[in-house]
Design an enzyme around this catalytic site. Sequence first.
Site, short mmCIF file in Angstrom:
data_model
loop_
_atom_site.label_atom_id
_atom_site.label_comp_id
_atom_site.label_asym_id
_atom_site.label_seq_id
_atom_site.Cartn_x
_atom_site.Cartn_y
_atom_site.Cartn_z
N ASP A 58 0.63 -1.31 0.19
CA ASP A 58 0.10 0.45 0.09
C ASP A 58 0.89 1.21 0.19
OD1 ASP A 58 -1.87 -1.35 -0.07
OD2 ASP A 58 -2.29 -1.23 2.37
N TYR A 112 6.76 -10.21 6.28
CA TYR A 112 6.24 -8.88 6.55
C TYR A 112 7.00 -8.18 7.91
CZ TYR A 112 3.49 -7.72 2.73
OH TYR A 112 3.14 -7.31 1.35
#
Length: 271
Positions: A58, A112
């Site tokens: 994002d 992540y």
Amino acid sequence: MPKRAYRVAYDGRPFHGFQRQPDVPTVEDALFDALRDADVLDLGASKPAGYAAAGRTDAGVFALAQTVAFDAPGWLTPRAFSGLLSADVRVWASADVPDGFHATHDAESRAYEYHLYAPGADLDLARAAADRLVGTHDFADLTAATDGSTRRRLSSATVERDGDFLVMSVRAEGFLWELVRRLVTLVRAVATGSVPVERVDRACSPGSLDDHEIPPPAPPGGLVFVDAVYPGVTFVPDDRAVESVREVFGDRAVEASTRGRVCRTVADRVG
């Protein structure tokens, strides 16, 4: 041309995410524009032949090892690729891969990290919350995705303390939109005592939470795409390209530290 995969690091702040979008700058736009300028990508082509990426990030999210693969000329080494790009995007390693290689579908797992400023958080509670996330769950209440299956298997979820920060690391075959950042908010709520650890179990059971209990996504700036694993593929770092990453992001770390110190001075002395 042979197919080659590249490891890409980037500072996500100047971009509206990784994937191309109309009328806003994205990391893919930066990559494709650079390839057009070097005549690797034809002006009329939307993307390089055989192109795919490991995943999407994002707006504002950083990456250490985003992975893209496409049919590339022999001269396009990581250092050459980086030389075509702004300092916000650095290419630092590569691997020759088979013609049928697909950077999205062939990824065995992705990982992540989220760096969360939480000086008062309880590490044991954070770890207890993370432990409950491991395994296969339906994360429908923890994503902004609107179609497709919301079941995912997290192979690992860990939390470590680093000074005033909690570093949450998660690995899965794939992730849902905003899932990691919502998991971070949930773990932080448990670690600060705002909600009981049992809230994690309810969050993984769609429909068990009231609307006001659904955790919002944590800010994107703390999130880093750190890894994508491809069985049988060995990425070779380019020493000069690696040094460029260290220089660019090292300088930005100093700038951020200086900016933080000045902001703290103003906050502490005002009035």
